[in-house]
Write an enzyme that holds these catalytic residues in place. Structure first.
Site, mmCIF file in Angstrom:
data_model
loop_
_atom_site.group_PDB
_atom_site.id
_atom_site.type_symbol
_atom_site.label_atom_id
_atom_site.label_comp_id
_atom_site.label_asym_id
_atom_site.label_seq_id
_atom_site.Cartn_x
_atom_site.Cartn_y
_atom_site.Cartn_z
ATOM 1 N N GLY A 1 33.029 46.847 24.252
ATOM 2 C CA GLY A 1 33.904 47.735 24.992
ATOM 3 C C GLY A 1 34.726 47.076 26.073
ATOM 4 O O GLY A 1 35.245 47.756 26.963
ATOM 5 N N GLY B 1 25.499 42.754 29.583
ATOM 6 C CA GLY B 1 25.358 42.343 28.176
ATOM 7 C C GLY B 1 23.973 41.849 27.799
ATOM 8 O O GLY B 1 23.122 42.589 27.311
ATOM 9 N N GLU B 2 23.718 40.568 28.023
ATOM 10 C CA GLU B 2 22.417 40.005 27.657
ATOM 11 C C GLU B 2 21.240 40.562 28.454
ATOM 12 O O GLU B 2 20.131 40.670 27.918
ATOM 13 C CB GLU B 2 22.472 38.482 27.785
ATOM 14 C CG GLU B 2 23.176 37.810 26.641
ATOM 15 C CD GLU B 2 24.335 36.929 27.093
ATOM 16 O OE1 GLU B 2 24.489 35.845 26.523
ATOM 17 O OE2 GLU B 2 25.087 37.332 27.996
#
Length: 334
Positions: free
Chosen positions: A50, A289-290
């Site tokens: 996104g 993210g991660e």
């Protein structure tokens, strides 16, 4: 009862970006058109997380125009500047900052031309919102973005901005261990509830609570999606996924033999978005993210230990490993 339940927790901190003084640079350009719309060019690849939506939101906020007026062109090597890789939980932070800088530059060019039309001495006297440029403290004195942009173009103004953002890190000194290898840091805590069948070794993850400090959540729905997707990947890593090699070739190279979680494997997920203000991020944002995946595995492993008292140290945690560990545990008691 052969089924036992347990809970486990894992806490992490994660340095975003490339880190340790490695050059971490992102560049973006923006152009304001005669009709008041804008186009953002960025090399940031949106592979489902996104980032293009985030960049459009940041551009709309900084320019003062509706989100729908922004077009984002990404990953076109002919037209987009380098934004670095979509990795290291860095695009919202790095490319978001680059877009913000580029938009402010283009907006200031437009404001410089428009200020004389609205009768103010400096661009600091102007603001923009929803496609209208107005005088601060006197919003009735205004002009539409499209009219202002068209007039600026006729006057020869090029409404283009370019922004480059470099993360502020330094390499760790090998002698002293001191330095600023990452900036910023993301923080997270996840709690897993599991059910372990002691007769079959099957593990079911029933619920996962995930609290993540993301800085400012630019798009809350996107953050929740990142957390849920990261947990799905962590669940696969913990219980299912393993690459089998034979003479250097992957032998389980299809989804019939390489197992990943399906919707039937997913637990109830409760994402908790913890907002803090990261002063160096775009509007206070960091990344997610991660960090959404990293604590999932240890939380599940700790929950299994809490349920049946065995600690598995090799992934994935298969029923066979559970049963072998339980037999070893029982044998040790005799």
């Amino acid at each position: 009862m052969s089924k036992k339940r347990g809970t486990g927790m894992a806490c992490i901190f994660y340095g975003t970006g490339y880190g340790n003084g490695f050059p971490d640079v992102s560049t973006a350009t923006v152009e304001i058109h005669d009709d008041g719309t804008a186009t953002v060019h960025s090399g940031a690849v949106d592979c489902g997380q996104g980032s293009s939506t985030i960049l459009a939101q940041i551009a709309a906020e900084e320019l003062g125009i509706p989100y729908e007026w922004v077009t984002v062109i990404t990953a076109d090597t002919d037209t987009t500047p380098d934004a670095g890789t979509t990795a290291a939980t860095r695009q919202t932070y790095a490319s978001g900052n680059a877009v913000k800088i580029a938009c402010r530059q283009a907006r200031d060019v437009l404001f410089e031309h428009t200020r004389t039309l609205l009768g103010v001495n400096t661009i600091a006297g102007l603001a923009a919102r929803e496609g209208i440029i107005y005088v601060r403290g006197y919003p009735r004195k205004q002009i539409s973005y499209s009219e202002a942009a068209a007039r600026a173009r006729l006057a020869g103004c090029r409404l283009v901005g370019q922004g480059t953002f470099v993360t502020h890190t330094t390499a760790v000194d090998p002698e002293t261990g001191q330095g600023a290898p990452y900036w910023p840091y993301a923080f997270a805590t996840q709690i897993a509830e599991v059910e372990v069948d002691t007769e079959t070794g099957e593990v079911r993850v029933l619920k996962l609570i995930a609290a993540h400090d993301v800085g400012r959540a630019v798009n809350r729905l996107g953050v929740e999606g990142q957390i849920e997707g990261g947990i799905a990947q962590g669940l696969g890593m913990a219980l299912l996924e393993k690459v089998h090699l034979q003479q250097g070739r992957i032998v389980n190279n299809s989804f019939s033999t390489y197992l990943i979680p399906t919707v039937l494997d997913m637990p109830e997920i409760q994402p908790l978005i913890i907002e803090s203000n990261e002063p160096t991020g775009p509007y206070g944002a960091k990344g997610v993210g991660e960090p959404a995946t990293i604590p999932t595995v240890p939380a599940i492993i700790n929950a299994i230990y809490n349920a049946v008292g065995v600690r598995i140290r090799e992934l994935p945690v298969t029923p066979e490993k559970i049963l072998a560990a339980l037999r070893e545990k029982e044998g040790g008691k005799k």
